[in-house]
Design an enzyme around this catalytic site. Structure first.
Site, PDB file in Angstrom:
ATOM      1  N   LYS A 155       0.824  -1.213   0.000  1.00 55.36           N
ATOM      2  CA  LYS A 155       0.000   0.000   0.000  1.00 55.36           C
ATOM      3  C   LYS A 155       0.861   1.267   0.000  1.00 55.36           C
ATOM      4  O   LYS A 155       0.406   2.328  -0.404  1.00 55.36           O
ATOM      5  CB  LYS A 155      -0.967  -0.030   1.170  1.00 55.36           C
ATOM      6  CG  LYS A 155      -2.023  -1.120   0.957  1.00 55.36           C
ATOM      7  CD  LYS A 155      -3.073  -1.164   2.025  1.00 55.36           C
ATOM      8  CE  LYS A 155      -4.197  -2.110   1.654  1.00 55.36           C
ATOM      9  NZ  LYS A 155      -3.883  -3.520   1.965  1.00 55.36           N
TER      10      LYS A 155
HETATM   11  C1  LIG Z   1      -4.594  -4.552   1.396  1.00 59.02           C
HETATM   12  C2  LIG Z   1      -3.833  -5.820   1.250  1.00 59.02           C
HETATM   13  C3  LIG Z   1      -4.237  -6.809   0.344  1.00 59.02           C
HETATM   14  C4  LIG Z   1      -5.509  -6.702  -0.460  1.00 59.02           C
HETATM   15  O1  LIG Z   1      -5.451  -5.659  -1.409  1.00 59.02           O
HETATM   16  P1  LIG Z   1      -6.816  -5.121  -2.049  1.00 59.02           P
HETATM   17  O2  LIG Z   1      -6.395  -3.972  -2.891  1.00 59.02           O
HETATM   18  O3  LIG Z   1      -7.683  -4.715  -0.894  1.00 59.02           O
HETATM   19  O4  LIG Z   1      -7.411  -6.233  -2.817  1.00 59.02           O
HETATM   20  C5  LIG Z   1      -3.432  -7.938   0.232  1.00 59.02           C
HETATM   21  N1  LIG Z   1      -2.313  -8.096   0.955  1.00 59.02           N
HETATM   22  C6  LIG Z   1      -1.898  -7.175   1.844  1.00 59.02           C
HETATM   23  C7  LIG Z   1      -0.667  -7.418   2.635  1.00 59.02           C
HETATM   24  C8  LIG Z   1      -2.638  -6.001   2.014  1.00 59.02           C
HETATM   25  O5  LIG Z   1      -2.233  -5.088   2.894  1.00 59.02           O
END
Ligand SMILES: *Cc1c(COP(=O)(O)O)cnc(C)c1O
Length: 455
Positions: free
Chosen positions: A109
C-alpha cells in the site's frame, strides 16, 4: 482526461479534483472517461526505470498537473523506498515474485499512499485548502496512509482500525506515529464496521463539506493509478527474462483494488492473459468468478487479515465495465445488493479473470514449501496468492505473484508454518520500544464524527 462516477450522478471532474473528492458525491466511484490504449508505446517504455515509467503512465491520467511537477511528485514518492528498483521481481520455483514491500511500512500500500500523500500536498497548496482524511483499515492501509501524510501541513488524518483485531505489529506501526496531524481510533467492532462509518460520514454531504473530508481508502482513483505502474514494470522485467509474449498475475485480494489496477493495465493493452484472483476463506470474490453470483457471507478471521473482507469496495468499478459503462444498470445491481445481500451480474464473456481460494492449510503449506525449497519467506497474503497461482501455471505465460507484505509483518504465521521464528525486520523490532497513542471509540458514526469536529 475527465473522470465520471460509476453511478452517473457526479459531473465529470479533472484528475486533481477527482483525487481531492475521493468518493463521488452520488456514492459511486470515479473512473476515467476513456482508457488510453498504450500498445504502440510499450516498446519505448520497456527500458524505463520505475519512476520514468510511472511518469509516462500517470501523465496520461493526470493531465492537469504540469509535467515537471508530476515528475517531482513521483520522484519524491519513490525515493522513500529501500530498493533502487522500487518493486523488484525475483524468480522462485515456477513463479516470479513481484516484491511490493520495500516502502516505509513494508506493505504494497506504500506504493500508492506515498504518491497520494505528495499529491494531496500539491493539490492543497495549489487551492489553499485543508483536508481531514478519514480512513478505515484492517491493518496495512492504516500505517501506509499515516506514513503517506504524517507531518504534512493542511492535512489531518483519522484512522479507524478494529480494536484488537489487527496484528500487534500493525497496531504499533500506526500508534507509534505521534505527529500532531495523526489520530488513531480503535473501533470496538469489525473492519466492516469501520468501513461503514467511513461510508456514512462521506454520504452525509453536509458533514463532508463542512469538515473537508478526504479519502485514502482504495476507492481513491490515485491509488489505483499508482498500482497500475507495477503491473507494467513487472511484465517488462519478466518478458525480458523469459521472452514470453504474455504474462499472468496472481493477486491476493481483499477490496479488489490491487487486482482492479491489473485490470486497468490489461484494458490499456498490457499483454496480460490472466489475472488470477486469490482470496482466503473470505471468498465472496472467488465465488463470484466461479458462479456469476456475488453473495454476502460472514467475515471470518484468517492468517491474512488484510483480505478478511466481504464487501469489496472496488468491485463496483469492475461491475461498471461489466454493465457496459451504463450507470442505470449498475445502480440497479447496487440497489439489489443493498436489499438482498446478493447480485447476479453473470460473468464477463472475455475471461481474463481466473479465481480461487487458498485456505489456512494451503497458506501454511505454501509458506513452508517456498521456505524449504527456495529459501523464500512469503507473508500469508502473498502465500494465498502463490497457492492459488499454482493451479493456473502455463509455460507459455509466466506467472507473476504479487508479494504484498514483508513476511516480518506476520511473523506468527511464519513461525506456525516453518516451526521457526525466521521473519524479522529491524524497522519492526524498533517499534516495540516506542511510545504509542490511540483512542478507543464505540462502533458508532456520531462518536467518530465528534472526534473529527473536535466536539
Ligand atoms: C490490502 C492488502 C491486500 C488486499 O489488497 P486489495 O487492494 O484490498 O485487494 C493484500 N495483501 C496485503 C498485505 C494487504 O495489505
Amino acid at each position: 482526461m475527465r473522470y465520471v462516477s460509476t453511478r452517473g450522478g457526479n459531473a465529470p471532474l479533472r484528475f486533481t479534483d477527482t483525487i481531492l473528492t475521493g468518493l463521488a458525491r452520488d456514492g459511486g466511484l470515479f473512473l476515467p472517461e476513456q482508457t488510453p490504449d498504450v500498445r504502440a508505446k510499450l516498446d519505448a517504455w520497456r527500458s524505463l526505470p520505475y519512476a520514468g515509467l510511472a511518469f509516462e503512465i500517470m501523465r496520461l491520467f493526470a493531465d492537469d498537473i504540469p509535467e515537471n511537477t508530476l515528475r517531482e511528485i513521483i520522484r519524491k514518492s519513490y525515493a522513500t523506498f529501500r530498493h533502487a528498483e522500487v518493486t523488484p521481481v525475483v524468480k522462485a520455483g515456477d513463479v516470479h515474485i513481484l516484491e511490493l514491500f520495500h516502502g516505509p511500512t513494508l506493505a504494497f500500500k506504500d506504493v500508492a499512499l506515498q504518491f497520494l500523500g505528495n499529491l494531496f500536498e500539491y493539490a492543497l497548496a495549489k487551492t489553499g485548502g485543508e483536508m481531514n482524511i478519514v480512513a478505515a483499515t484492517s491493518g496495512d492501509t492504516g500505517s501506509a496512509a499515516i506514513y503517506g501524510v504524517r507531518g504534512r501541513a493542511r492535512i489531518r488524518i483519522f484512522v479507524m482500525h478494529p480494536h484488537g483485531r489487527v496484528s500487534p505489529v500493525q497496531e504499533r506501526q500506526m500508534t507509534t506515529v505521534l505527529d500532531d496531524n495523526v489520530r488513531n481510533l480503535a473501533v470496538e467492532g469489525t473492519f466492516d464496521d469501520c468501513q461503514n462509518i467511513v461510508k456514512a460520514l462521506f454520504n452525509d454531504l453536509a458533514f463532508r463539506d463542512a469538515n473537508k473530508l478526504g479519502a485514502v481508502n482504495s476507492i481513491n482513483w490515485a491509488r489505483v493509478l499508482a498500482q497500475v505502474v507495477y503491473y507494467f514494470y513487472a511484465a517488462f522485467r519478466v518478458q525480458e527474462a523469459t521472452g514470453a509474449a504474455h504474462v499472468r498475475f496472481a493477486v491476493p485480494t481483499g477490496n479488489f483494488g490491487d487486482i482492479f489496477a491489473g485490470y486497468v493495465a490489461h484494458r490499456m493493452g498490457l499483454p496480460i492473459d490472466k489475472l488470477v484472483l486469490a482470496t482466503n476463506e473470505n471468498d465472496i470474490l472467488a465465488r463470484y468468478f466461479d458462479t456469476g453470483a456475488y453473495r454476502l457471507g460472514d467475515v471470518a478471521p484468517t492468517l491474512s487479515p488484510s483480505m478478511d473482507i466481504q464487501v469489496a469496495s472496488n468491485f463496483e468499478r469492475y461491475l461498471y465495465y461489466l454493465a457496459g459503462e451504463n450507470p442505470e444498470a449498475l445502480n440497479g445491481w447496487m440497489d439489489a445488493f443493498r436489499k438482498t445481500g446478493a447480485l447476479t451480474p453473470g460473468i464477463a464473456d472475455h475471461p481474463c479473470f481466473a479465481a480461487g481460494r487458498g485456505d489456512t492449510a494451503m497458506t501454511l503449506a505454501a509458506i513452508r514449501t517456498y521456505w524449504q525449497q527456495h529459501r523464500r519467506l512469503l507473508d500469508p497474503h502473498t502465500a494465498v496468492g502463490v497457492a492459488v497461482a499454482e493451479r493456473f501455471l502455463d509455460p507459455a505465460a509466466p506467472m507473476i505473484c504479487l508479494a504484498t507484505a514483508h513476511p516480518a509483518k506476520f511473523g506468527d504465521a511464519i513461525t506456525r508454518a516453518t516451526g521457526q521464528n525466521l521473519a524479522r525486520h529491524p524497522l519492526l523490532d524498533a517499534l516495540m520500544d516506542m511510545p504509542t497513542r490511540m483512542t478507543v471509540v464505540p462502533a458508532d458514526t456520531s462518536a467518530v464524527a465528534a472526534i473529527i469536529t473536535g466536539a
